[in-house]
Design a protein around this motif. Sequence first.
Motif, PDB file in Angstrom:
ATOM      1  N   GLN A  16      -0.289   7.076   1.639  1.00  0.00           N
ATOM      2  CA  GLN A  16      -1.622   7.666   1.766  1.00  0.00           C
ATOM      3  C   GLN A  16      -2.670   6.593   2.071  1.00  0.00           C
ATOM      4  OE1 GLN A  16      -2.163  10.861   1.925  1.00  0.00           O
ATOM      5  NE2 GLN A  16      -4.339  10.592   2.269  1.00  0.00           N
ATOM      6  N   GLY A  17      -2.536   5.434   1.458  1.00  0.00           N
ATOM      7  CA  GLY A  17      -3.470   4.340   1.721  1.00  0.00           C
ATOM      8  C   GLY A  17      -3.383   3.850   3.156  1.00  0.00           C
ATOM      9  N   PRO A  42       0.833  -1.212   0.000  1.00  0.00           N
ATOM     10  CA  PRO A  42       0.000   0.000   0.000  1.00  0.00           C
ATOM     11  C   PRO A  42       0.866   1.258   0.000  1.00  0.00           C
ATOM     12  CG  PRO A  42       0.007  -0.985   2.182  1.00  0.00           C
ATOM     13  CD  PRO A  42       0.732  -1.937   1.268  1.00  0.00           C
ATOM     14  N   THR A  43       0.299   2.323  -0.527  1.00  0.00           N
ATOM     15  CA  THR A  43       0.997   3.599  -0.512  1.00  0.00           C
ATOM     16  C   THR A  43       0.912   4.204   0.889  1.00  0.00           C
ATOM     17  OG1 THR A  43      -0.984   4.844  -1.093  1.00  0.00           O
ATOM     18  CG2 THR A  43       0.379   4.023  -2.928  1.00  0.00           C
ATOM     19  N   GLU A  74      -5.051   6.528   5.385  1.00  0.00           N
ATOM     20  CA  GLU A  74      -6.515   6.470   5.294  1.00  0.00           C
ATOM     21  C   GLU A  74      -7.074   5.255   6.018  1.00  0.00           C
ATOM     22  OE1 GLU A  74      -7.374   6.650   1.145  1.00  0.00           O
ATOM     23  OE2 GLU A  74      -6.783   8.746   0.973  1.00  0.00           O
ATOM     24  N   GLY A  75      -6.416   4.119   5.889  1.00  0.00           N
ATOM     25  CA  GLY A  75      -6.868   2.923   6.588  1.00  0.00           C
ATOM     26  C   GLY A  75      -6.772   3.075   8.096  1.00  0.00           C
TER      27      GLY A  75
END
Length: 59
Positions: free
Chosen positions: A23-24, A20-21, A27-28
Amino acid sequence: MKLIQYLRDSRAELARVTWPTRQGVIEGTQAVLIFVVALTLIVFAMDSLFGALVRAVLP
């Protein structure tokens, strides 16, 4: 040597993983924290309500 083959296979598998990035991940993490806070507030409210009901019924 099964161990050496296992390590080679593991390394090859990790190379195919889609990580995952940043940012991902952020957000998670935010979604999990919001869910935990909401669930905590719901459980607190229910506990307070049921506690008040028990105190009202039992002298």
